[in-house]
Design an enzyme around this catalytic site. Structure first.
Site, mmCIF file in Angstrom:
data_model
loop_
_atom_site.group_PDB
_atom_site.id
_atom_site.type_symbol
_atom_site.label_atom_id
_atom_site.label_comp_id
_atom_site.label_asym_id
_atom_site.label_seq_id
_atom_site.Cartn_x
_atom_site.Cartn_y
_atom_site.Cartn_z
ATOM 1 N N TYR A 1 70.744 -25.211 47.522
ATOM 2 C CA TYR A 1 71.358 -24.126 46.746
ATOM 3 C C TYR A 1 70.320 -23.275 46.027
ATOM 4 C CZ TYR A 1 76.005 -25.973 47.588
ATOM 5 O OH TYR A 1 77.170 -26.363 48.196
ATOM 6 N N THR B 1 66.802 -33.505 42.510
ATOM 7 C CA THR B 1 66.308 -34.450 41.494
ATOM 8 C C THR B 1 67.518 -35.019 40.751
ATOM 9 O OG1 THR B 1 66.051 -32.539 40.010
ATOM 10 C CG2 THR B 1 64.080 -33.291 41.142
ATOM 11 N N THR C 1 70.454 -37.674 39.096
ATOM 12 C CA THR C 1 70.354 -38.750 38.113
ATOM 13 C C THR C 1 70.118 -40.057 38.858
ATOM 14 O OG1 THR C 1 71.862 -37.561 36.675
ATOM 15 C CG2 THR C 1 71.576 -39.907 36.223
ATOM 16 N N LEU D 1 73.102 -24.128 27.010
ATOM 17 C CA LEU D 1 74.290 -23.520 27.640
ATOM 18 C C LEU D 1 75.456 -24.501 27.613
ATOM 19 C CD1 LEU D 1 72.526 -21.775 30.665
ATOM 20 C CD2 LEU D 1 73.695 -20.620 28.778
ATOM 21 N N CYS E 1 74.083 -29.788 37.757
ATOM 22 C CA CYS E 1 72.901 -29.797 36.874
ATOM 23 C C CYS E 1 73.138 -30.061 35.399
ATOM 24 C CB CYS E 1 72.142 -28.495 37.056
ATOM 25 S SG CYS E 1 71.410 -28.398 38.702
ATOM 26 N N LYS F 1 73.383 -33.805 34.533
ATOM 27 C CA LYS F 1 72.140 -34.483 34.947
ATOM 28 C C LYS F 1 70.972 -34.088 34.043
ATOM 29 C CE LYS F 1 69.889 -32.102 38.600
ATOM 30 N NZ LYS F 1 68.596 -31.671 38.075
ATOM 31 N N ARG G 1 80.094 -30.252 43.535
ATOM 32 C CA ARG G 1 79.375 -31.375 42.923
ATOM 33 C C ARG G 1 79.716 -31.454 41.440
ATOM 34 N NH1 ARG G 1 73.313 -30.145 44.814
ATOM 35 N NH2 ARG G 1 74.041 -28.045 44.365
HETATM 36 P P1 NAD Z 1 70.271 -29.416 47.080
HETATM 37 O O1 NAD Z 1 70.653 -30.833 47.180
HETATM 38 O O2 NAD Z 1 71.246 -28.360 47.459
HETATM 39 O O3 NAD Z 1 68.961 -29.147 47.969
HETATM 40 C C1 NAD Z 1 67.852 -29.997 47.990
HETATM 41 C C2 NAD Z 1 67.373 -30.134 49.435
HETATM 42 O O4 NAD Z 1 66.142 -30.845 49.458
HETATM 43 C C3 NAD Z 1 68.334 -30.909 50.339
HETATM 44 O O5 NAD Z 1 68.739 -30.094 51.415
HETATM 45 C C4 NAD Z 1 67.506 -32.126 50.803
HETATM 46 O O6 NAD Z 1 67.770 -32.498 52.139
HETATM 47 C C5 NAD Z 1 66.097 -31.582 50.663
HETATM 48 N N1 NAD Z 1 65.066 -32.630 50.579
HETATM 49 C C6 NAD Z 1 65.058 -33.753 49.815
HETATM 50 N N2 NAD Z 1 63.931 -34.443 50.006
HETATM 51 C C7 NAD Z 1 63.187 -33.755 50.918
HETATM 52 C C8 NAD Z 1 61.912 -33.957 51.513
HETATM 53 N N3 NAD Z 1 61.141 -35.010 51.208
HETATM 54 N N4 NAD Z 1 61.469 -33.050 52.407
HETATM 55 C C9 NAD Z 1 62.239 -31.965 52.723
HETATM 56 N N5 NAD Z 1 63.440 -31.721 52.193
HETATM 57 C C10 NAD Z 1 63.912 -32.599 51.283
HETATM 58 O O7 NAD Z 1 69.760 -29.195 45.590
HETATM 59 P P2 NAD Z 1 69.742 -27.836 44.752
HETATM 60 O O8 NAD Z 1 71.074 -27.620 44.132
HETATM 61 O O9 NAD Z 1 69.123 -26.769 45.579
HETATM 62 O O10 NAD Z 1 68.755 -28.245 43.571
HETATM 63 C C11 NAD Z 1 67.374 -28.436 43.813
HETATM 64 C C12 NAD Z 1 66.664 -28.506 42.483
HETATM 65 O O11 NAD Z 1 66.825 -27.273 41.782
HETATM 66 C C13 NAD Z 1 67.188 -29.588 41.536
HETATM 67 O O12 NAD Z 1 66.097 -30.110 40.809
HETATM 68 C C14 NAD Z 1 68.111 -28.820 40.602
HETATM 69 O O13 NAD Z 1 68.200 -29.434 39.329
HETATM 70 C C15 NAD Z 1 67.415 -27.489 40.493
HETATM 71 N N6 NAD Z 1 68.287 -26.345 40.190
HETATM 72 C C16 NAD Z 1 69.496 -26.224 40.825
HETATM 73 C C17 NAD Z 1 70.293 -25.096 40.568
HETATM 74 C C18 NAD Z 1 71.630 -24.899 41.252
HETATM 75 O O14 NAD Z 1 72.324 -23.948 40.912
HETATM 76 N N7 NAD Z 1 72.031 -25.734 42.203
HETATM 77 C C19 NAD Z 1 69.829 -24.104 39.704
HETATM 78 C C20 NAD Z 1 68.589 -24.260 39.095
HETATM 79 C C21 NAD Z 1 67.823 -25.387 39.357
HETATM 80 C C1 UGA Z 2 73.851 -23.467 35.327
HETATM 81 C C2 UGA Z 2 73.066 -22.463 34.485
HETATM 82 O O1 UGA Z 2 73.937 -21.412 34.070
HETATM 83 C C3 UGA Z 2 71.897 -21.892 35.267
HETATM 84 O O2 UGA Z 2 71.123 -21.042 34.425
HETATM 85 C C4 UGA Z 2 71.022 -23.038 35.776
HETATM 86 O O3 UGA Z 2 69.969 -22.528 36.562
HETATM 87 C C5 UGA Z 2 71.872 -23.981 36.617
HETATM 88 O O4 UGA Z 2 72.977 -24.475 35.808
HETATM 89 C C6 UGA Z 2 71.136 -25.180 37.090
HETATM 90 O O5 UGA Z 2 70.123 -25.545 36.526
HETATM 91 O O6 UGA Z 2 71.659 -25.756 38.034
HETATM 92 P P1 UGA Z 2 75.719 -23.312 37.208
HETATM 93 O O7 UGA Z 2 75.926 -24.744 36.896
HETATM 94 O O8 UGA Z 2 75.527 -22.913 38.625
HETATM 95 O O9 UGA Z 2 74.422 -22.760 36.414
HETATM 96 O O10 UGA Z 2 76.945 -22.464 36.650
HETATM 97 P P2 UGA Z 2 77.412 -22.035 35.175
HETATM 98 O O11 UGA Z 2 77.905 -20.651 35.250
HETATM 99 O O12 UGA Z 2 76.395 -22.328 34.156
HETATM 100 O O13 UGA Z 2 78.684 -22.963 34.940
HETATM 101 C C7 UGA Z 2 78.541 -24.364 34.751
HETATM 102 C C8 UGA Z 2 79.889 -24.958 34.396
HETATM 103 O O14 UGA Z 2 80.294 -24.548 33.092
HETATM 104 C C9 UGA Z 2 81.021 -24.555 35.337
HETATM 105 O O15 UGA Z 2 81.865 -25.651 35.568
HETATM 106 C C10 UGA Z 2 81.737 -23.466 34.550
HETATM 107 O O16 UGA Z 2 83.081 -23.334 34.930
HETATM 108 C C11 UGA Z 2 81.605 -24.009 33.144
HETATM 109 N N1 UGA Z 2 81.710 -22.961 32.089
HETATM 110 C C12 UGA Z 2 80.832 -21.942 32.034
HETATM 111 C C13 UGA Z 2 82.717 -23.077 31.128
HETATM 112 O O17 UGA Z 2 83.534 -24.013 31.156
HETATM 113 N N2 UGA Z 2 82.796 -22.116 30.151
HETATM 114 C C14 UGA Z 2 81.923 -21.085 30.067
HETATM 115 O O18 UGA Z 2 82.055 -20.257 29.127
HETATM 116 C C15 UGA Z 2 80.921 -20.988 31.025
#
Ligand code: NAD
Ligand code: UGA
Length: 457
Positions: free
Chosen positions: A14, A91, A93, A226, A275, A278, A345
């Site tokens: 993602y 990453t 939990t 947040l 996230c 976690k 998730r």
């Molecule tokens: P995700 O599970 O969607 O993607 C992670 C990918 O890494 C998976 O496709 C997995 O197969 C791959 N992977 C794992 N180990 C590997 C390896 N050794 N070699 C190659 N590929 C490998 O996770 P995500 O939601 O993209 O989140 C990734 C990181 O970014 C996390 O630390 C998360 O906390 C952070 N983050 C996520 C969001 C979000 O909105 N999802 C926003 C900001 C930060």
């Molecule tokens: C959140 C942060 O907003 C991002 O900045 C960060 O990068 C990301 O986590 C991450 O590290 O993964 P995300 O979880 O994708 O992004 O979405 P949010 O818009 O933050 O919503 C999180 C949850 O809070 C959702 O379930 C949403 O419905 C809820 N929410 C949000 C509320 O219940 N009330 C609000 O006012 C806002």
């Protein structure tokens, strides 16, 4: 055209997918490749049907794929051919051993560091994109420095702040890009190179430089703040329900104070997503490790209120439906953790559905994009039926539980829905999305969050 940078991203999820697609789009003179161990995911990235739904993502991927944006499972080759490597692996939990249920599970990240070391023949910049505990870069640096074959690595922390559902907009117009680098000449030079990539579309004033530890910690703290706002307003919603105050009015009244601001004050069923929980648990764990129990307790409470909000919602449903939902059909509108994503998730809908199923209810789930996730989250549990069409999900139901704030649910013809439901018909709006007064007037018993219920009896 000379190639400016050869960029690799390990982890095509993602974060990795949308981030690299935008970099490729904005930096046509860079070659951007995403690699992943998950073959099916890479196959989907190379197909018409991308593995994740994100508004605007399709166009950007399809515009650049095969030109300067590539997806592959050839990790060793990818590492060998790159100059800058983003690490964007999951990453989660930790679910075992020391710190289980709180600490970050760093096994995927650690494996990646070792792979980079093994397959590198030239100096590289390694960018931490994943969210990691503070001081992880130190461990990364130690692993990468253990090779002894003259190859040098510069580790930069560049946490990602995109939110799902608005990822492309967040990447194109970020509030800030955070670069944390080592305070050495090499560290600053590496930071300049990474900054130059972002400067292709982000104003320099929004590119913030800090030391590595501040950058790592800022990511955890941003998510904690947040989530804290959501738990704060949700805690107030419980008080509103007891006092006839209206949480929307309270949120508006406090949000107009420019020191507080209006965003992230929507009371609801509680936050979900991969996230927030976690990252707060990880923050709590780090504080405890540092002997800061009071600080740990403070942040732990944000998660406790969130669990309380889920619990309250289900308990209220059961109590209002005459203390039994056994054998009753309940239409669940929305399974994604928020609108405009197919990601479920840690969605609050999972908890609600599990609790209702434990009460022997028949759960009928509808969602525009996340139906495919229901099996993985509720798999093996009987009593679940899936519906593309929300009208069908609600047919013959005793209650509707609206759990995701999809805008399309606001447009539904609720009179048509009501006509097919059992009476009395209950509507539990877990997102305060709908026009409660209008629904009450056509005959629903309506239960918003943080407001007085509208009952006909
Ligand atoms: P995700 O599970 O969607 O993607 C992670 C990918 O890494 C998976 O496709 C997995 O197969 C791959 N992977 C794992 N180990 C590997 C390896 N050794 N070699 C190659 N590929 C490998 O996770 P995500 O939601 O993209 O989140 C990734 C990181 O970014 C996390 O630390 C998360 O906390 C952070 N983050 C996520 C969001 C979000 O909105 N999802 C926003 C900001 C930060
Ligand atoms: C959140 C942060 O907003 C991002 O900045 C960060 O990068 C990301 O986590 C991450 O590290 O993964 P995300 O979880 O994708 O992004 O979405 P949010 O818009 O933050 O919503 C999180 C949850 O809070 C959702 O379930 C949403 O419905 C809820 N929410 C949000 C509320 O219940 N009330 C609000 O006012 C806002």
């Amino acid at each position: 055209m000379s190639l400016k940078e050869r960029i690799l991203c390990i982890g095509a999820g993602y974060v990795g997918g949308p981030t690299m697609a935008v970099i490729a789009d904005k930096c046509p003179d860079c070659r951007v490749e995403l690699v992943d161990v998950n073959e099916e995911r890479i196959r989907q990235w190379n197909s018409d049907d991308l593995p994740i739904y994100e508004p605007g993502l399709d166009e950007i991927v399809k515009r650049n794929r095969g030109k300067n944006l590539f997806f592959s499972t050839e990790i060793a080759r990818g590492i060998g051919e790159s100059d800058i490597i983003f690490v964007s692996v999951n990453t989660p939990t930790k679910s075992f051993g020391q710190g289980a249920g709180q600490a970050a599970d760093l096994q995927y990240w650690e494996k990646t560091a070792r792979q980079i070391l093994r397959h590198s023949r030239n100096d590289k910049i390694v960018v931490e994109k994943s969210t990691l505990p503070v001081r992880t870069a130190e461990a990364m640096d130690r692993i990468l420095s253990s090779g002894g074959d003259g190859v040098h690595f510069d580790v930069i922390s560049n946490p990602e702040f995109l939110a799902e559902g608005t990822a492309i907009r967040d990447l194109l117009e970020p509030d800030r890009v955070l670069l944390g680098c080592m305070d050495t000449e090499r560290g600053h030079a590496a930071c300049d190179r990474l900054s130059a990539i972002y400067e292709n579309w982000v104003d320099r004033s929004r590119i913030l430089r800090t030391n590595v530890w501040s950058a790592e910690l800022s990511k955890l703290v941003a998510n904690a703040f947040l989530a804290q706002r959501i738990s704060s307003i949700n805690s107030v919603s419980a008080l509103c329900e007891r006092t006839k105050a209206d949480v929307t009015e309270v949120a508006r009244a406090i949000g107009l104070d420019s020191r507080i601001g209006p965003r992230f004050l929507n009371a609801g069923i509680g936050f979900g997503g991969s996230c927030f929980k976690k990252d707060i648990l990880n923050l709590v764990y780090i504080c405890r490790q540092q002997g800061l129990d009071e600080v740990a307790d403070y942040w732990q409470q944000v998660v406790r209120i969130n669990v309380y909000q889920h619990d309250r919602f289900v308990a209220n449903m059961i109590a209002e439906m005459f203390n039994t939902v056994a054998g009753k059909k309940i239409a669940v509108l929305g399974f994604a953790f928020k609108a405009n994503t197919g990601d479920a998730r840690e969605s609050p809908a999972i908890t609600v559905c599990r609790r209702l199923l434990a009460e022997n209810a028949l759960v009928r789930v509808a969602d525009p994009k996340a139906l495919g996730q229901v099996g993985a989250q509720l798999g093996g549990l009987g009593g679940v039926a899936l519906f593309e069409d929300p009208y069908e999900a609600a047919e013959g139901a005793h209650a509707i539980a609206l759990l995701t704030d999809w805008a399309c649910y606001r447009e539904l013809n609720f009179q048509r829905i009501l006509d097919t439901m059992e009476k009395p018909a209950f509507l539990f709006d877990g997102r305060n999305l709908l026009d409660h007064k209008a629904l009450y007037e056509i005959g629903f018993n309506v239960y918003p969050i943080g407001k007085t219920p509208l009952r006909h009896f």
